[in-house]
Design a protein around this motif. Structure first.
Motif, PDB file in Angstrom:
ATOM      1  N   SER A  99       0.817  -1.210   0.000  1.00  0.00           N
ATOM      2  CA  SER A  99       0.000   0.000   0.000  1.00  0.00           C
ATOM      3  C   SER A  99       0.849   1.259   0.000  1.00  0.00           C
ATOM      4  CB  SER A  99      -0.887   0.026   1.239  1.00  0.00           C
ATOM      5  OG  SER A  99      -2.086  -0.614   0.977  1.00  0.00           O
ATOM      6  N   GLY A 103      -1.128   4.959  -2.447  1.00  0.00           N
ATOM      7  CA  GLY A 103      -2.328   5.194  -1.640  1.00  0.00           C
ATOM      8  C   GLY A 103      -2.129   5.178  -0.146  1.00  0.00           C
ATOM      9  N   ASN A 107      -5.715   3.380   1.916  1.00  0.00           N
ATOM     10  CA  ASN A 107      -6.312   2.424   0.983  1.00  0.00           C
ATOM     11  C   ASN A 107      -7.370   1.585   1.676  1.00  0.00           C
ATOM     12  OD1 ASN A 107      -5.143   2.930  -1.421  1.00  0.00           O
ATOM     13  ND2 ASN A 107      -3.543   1.392  -1.261  1.00  0.00           N
ATOM     14  N   HIS A 110      -9.888   3.729   5.287  1.00  0.00           N
ATOM     15  CA  HIS A 110     -10.544   4.909   4.723  1.00  0.00           C
ATOM     16  C   HIS A 110     -11.393   5.583   5.798  1.00  0.00           C
ATOM     17  CE1 HIS A 110     -13.721   1.755   3.369  1.00  0.00           C
ATOM     18  NE2 HIS A 110     -13.535   1.752   4.656  1.00  0.00           N
ATOM     19  N   CYS A 149      -8.754  -5.585  -4.854  1.00  0.00           N
ATOM     20  CA  CYS A 149      -7.382  -5.622  -5.371  1.00  0.00           C
ATOM     21  C   CYS A 149      -7.053  -6.995  -5.949  1.00  0.00           C
ATOM     22  CB  CYS A 149      -6.377  -5.297  -4.273  1.00  0.00           C
ATOM     23  SG  CYS A 149      -6.491  -3.617  -3.688  1.00  0.00           S
ATOM     24  N   ASN A 224      -1.755   0.688  -9.109  1.00  0.00           N
ATOM     25  CA  ASN A 224      -1.978  -0.338  -8.104  1.00  0.00           C
ATOM     26  C   ASN A 224      -1.179  -1.574  -8.465  1.00  0.00           C
ATOM     27  OD1 ASN A 224      -3.443  -1.357 -10.222  1.00  0.00           O
ATOM     28  ND2 ASN A 224      -5.323  -0.420  -9.459  1.00  0.00           N
TER      29      ASN A 224
END
Lengths: 388, 301
Positions: A99, A103, A107, A110, A149, A224
């Motif tokens: 991560s 982000g 990620n 949040h 993901c 990503n």
């Protein structure tokens, strides 16, 4: 007299305390210590520990939680929900490392507030049948985070990639202590552009990350795992630079403009590839010895906007005053007589060969001694330069 | 569901016809249980979240005592090659469609009865077996059903199915919104099993609010349309998607007019205030009067 001093002391502490608490006042302008408007997270004017009056998730504005991968837990056992599967051992550290490249903690964490990092179960209900259906329940929250993901780079939503069924011979997947392999970064990238006045843009990647202190996510915000791990399109993890993604002109400029907004096009767009950053050619002030190895941020406090600093040693080295400066670090140990002088006595305009002030140039002795001159005569003895 | 055999139905039907003769046409259209409740429930399907695991298909069969097989067998993704329809052996199915925006990430769309707010099946059912319940579900009474299959023809989503393979006592089958489960405070079986909660069960009005907020918050993720909010006058099941599901042919492209609206307006328009029988009698009376007049004049000669 004592009373007066006590009074002054008491008064000054009051002033300091008031100033401090002002920092927390949710007036919208002052902001908290983290420079965040209190109303971003709290509904009431004065949040207390007993009643923090936090805004319900999902909060519209988010606060990124900054921690390194190693600060978080190594592995987490997900066992709040029981069904036909064994608890899942989640390799938190490995995932945090991944991560961190794009982000960050936000990620998954949040809508986190500025306070402690919240676990999924702090907001997401374990029961599917519940009052507040605006946010998913815990099972869905876990699955969405993982699958979003995982399906991107494995193109699979296979349960067994995380789950082990109850009664299976292996009781847990080995994840403890696993590290994501270090990500290789290119030294430089040369772009050929359509800009007629300068087609070539040389981007020194390692300069930006190592020297200027840019975080990966400041540019790779939307990249990503797929960038390297798309096993369907790319057979293995690609060891070289990932394939190019077509971007529009503004998308290309966007990460650069974060810092270079006020620079002219010709700063980057040139006719031929350029060399790496050189402090002397770019600013006119050569970095020598100790300075050479420093990160930019050590001297330039605002790394988003590098400004010219006063190059007097004492502007940074506040402790370089007479009696405290260890002159032998320069390679010259002052003798007893010269140790007594002020720095400026020798390092003065009249002592410098071309009339330049400052400590970068070595003074000669003509200001005080008619018959002596540096480097033939020395105000002390030469010593081995201490290298750090 | 109350028990009623065919004979007693005909008895009551006869009685009903007699009473209707005195009543206005409106009372036929809205029997008390078919009034729309403000707190009726619904399901919000987020097709961008659905992973196509088909666990809902399994859970549905289990709950409705249909042969379900092993849950693991539903991991088979080859069924997505063909578009499937719900039938008497599977009351809900998940289909997979190509994603216009991201080629490698197909869209999964679950299909089942939409539980319309103005159900065409209720309107079409000639024996009044179908009804819209207070909690939003559209269910039917198997004992009243005479197997005319008008509901199948009327449904704009072509959902009700018939057990054609059964020689004896075939029945109409469709999703019943897990009426028996929700009555006891349980969630519909598909909603309960969904691993990613792509199906959210709640009051319809609240679901629409949630869906609107989602669209506002993630404009890149969703198109600005909640399928089922206004289609055929609104349905209990609502869909959020990243592309137009009607264009994808995952769900039919429908207008906002209620499905029974057209047929009912013709029927109730013509038959209102006994216009056809009254005019028929008037016509007959006219002919009779003319004939009588003719006869009288010929007799007079």
């Amino acid at each position: 007299m004592k009373r007066v001093i006590c009074g002054i002391l008491f008064f000054s502490t009051l002033v300091v305390a008031q100033n401090k608490s002002k920092n927390h006042l949710p007036d919208g302008k002052a902001g908290s210590l983290q420079n965040v408007n209190c109303k971003t997270c709290h509904t009431c004017d004065v949040p207390t520990k007993q009643n923090p009056c936090l805004i319900e998730c999902p909060r519209d504005e988010m606060i990124t939680v900054h921690q390194t991968a190693e600060q978080g837990p190594d592995v987490i056992k997900i066992d709040k929900l029981t069904n036909k599967y064994l608890p899942v051992t989640f390799s938190h550290k490995t995932h945090s490392q991944m991560s961190a490249m794009s982000g960050g903690c936000g990620n998954c964490h949040h809508y986190n507030t500025a306070g402690p990092i919240l676990a999924c179960a702090d907001c997401h209900n374990t029961e599917r049948k519940r009052e507040d259906i605006s946010k998913p329940d815990l099972q869905a929250a876990y699955h969405r985070q993982c699958i979003d993901c995982h399906k991107e780079w494995s193109h699979s939503t296979d349960c067994n990639s995380c789950h082990l069924e109850k009664g299976s011979p292996i009781t847990h997947k080995v994840t403890k202590g696993k590290d994501h392999p270090k990500v290789k970064e290119p030294e430089k990238l040369i772009y050929e552009t359509n800009y007629n006045k300068g087609k070539i843009v040389t981007f020194f990647h390692s300069d930006h990350t190592k020297l200027f202190g840019a975080e990966c996510i400041s540019c790779h915000q939307n990249d990503n795992c797929t960038r390297c791990h798309d096993t369907k399109n790319v057979q293995t993890v690609s060891s070289t630079i990932p394939e190019k993604i077509s971007k529009t002109g503004s998308q290309h400029h966007q990460p650069c403009f974060k810092c270079h907004a006020n620079d002219e096009c010709s700063k980057c767009h040139l006719d031929k590839p350029t060399g790496p950053f050189n402090h002397k050619t770019s600013t006119g002030w050569a970095l020598t010895r100790f300075h050479e190895k420093l990160e930019c941020a050590k001297c330039h406090e605002n790394t988003n906007n590098f400004t010219k600093l006063n190059n007097d040693c004492v502007s940074c080295h506040k402790n370089f005053v007479t009696g405290k400066f260890e002159h032998e670090k320069t390679g010259l140990k002052l003798d007893e007589i010269h140790q007594e002088f002020d720095c400026g006595d020798c390092h003065s305009e009249s002592n410098l060969p071309d009339g330049k002030a400052g400590f970068a140039n070595k003074p000669d002795c003509s200001g005080c001694h008619d018959d002596k001159s540096y480097p033939k005569d020395k105000p002390g003895s030469l010593v081995k330069v201490i290298k750090k | 569901m109350e028990k009623q055999n065919r004979r007693s139905f005909f008895k009551s039907a006869g009685l009903l016809t007699a009473t209707i003769a005195g009543a206005s046409t409106k009372s036929v259209k809205a029997s008390p249980e078919n009034i729309l409740s403000e707190d009726r429930m619904g399901v919000l399907v987020d097709t961008t979240t659905c992973i196509g695991c088909r666990n809902c298909e399994w859970a549905c069969k289990k709950t409705h005592n249909l042969p379900a097989g092993e849950l693991n067998s539903y991991e088979d993704k080859s069924v997505f090659k063909e578009m499937r329809r719900p039938d008497s052996s599977a009351l809900t199915v998940v289909n997979q469609y190509e994603n216009e925006k991201r080629i490698n990430f197909p869209i999964n769309v679950k299909v089942q009865c939409m539980h319309c707010d103005h159900p065409a099946c209720v309107s079409a059912c000639i024996v009044g077996a179908f009804s819209k319940k207070e909690n939003g579900s559209v269910i039917w009474d198997t004992d009243k059903c005479i197997g005319c299959r008008y509901c199948m023809v009327a449904c704009p989503f072509q959902v009700p199915s018939f057990e054609y393979d059964k020689a004896l006592d075939p029945e109409i089958r469709k999703c019943d919104f897990c009426f028996e489960r929700t009555k006891e405070g349980l969630l519909p079986a598909c909603v309960e099993i969904c691993p990613v909660e792509a199906l959210v069960y709640g009051p319809r009005s609240e679901l629409i609010k949630i869906a609107r907020e989602k669209i506002k918050k993630y404009p890149d993720r969703y198109i600005e349309h909640i399928y089922g909010e206004n289609e055929v006058g609104g349905t209990s099941w609502l869909y959020l998607a990243g592309q137009d599901l009607a264009k994808t042919k995952a769900l039919p492209a429908l207008e906002t007019k209620t499905a029974p609206g057209v047929s009912e307006s013709i029927q109730h328009g013509i038959f209102a205030y006994f216009v056809p029988p009254a005019s028929l009698y008037a016509l007959l009376a006219g002919i009779m009067w003319l004939n009588k007049k003719k006869k009288e004049s010929s007799e007079g000669e």
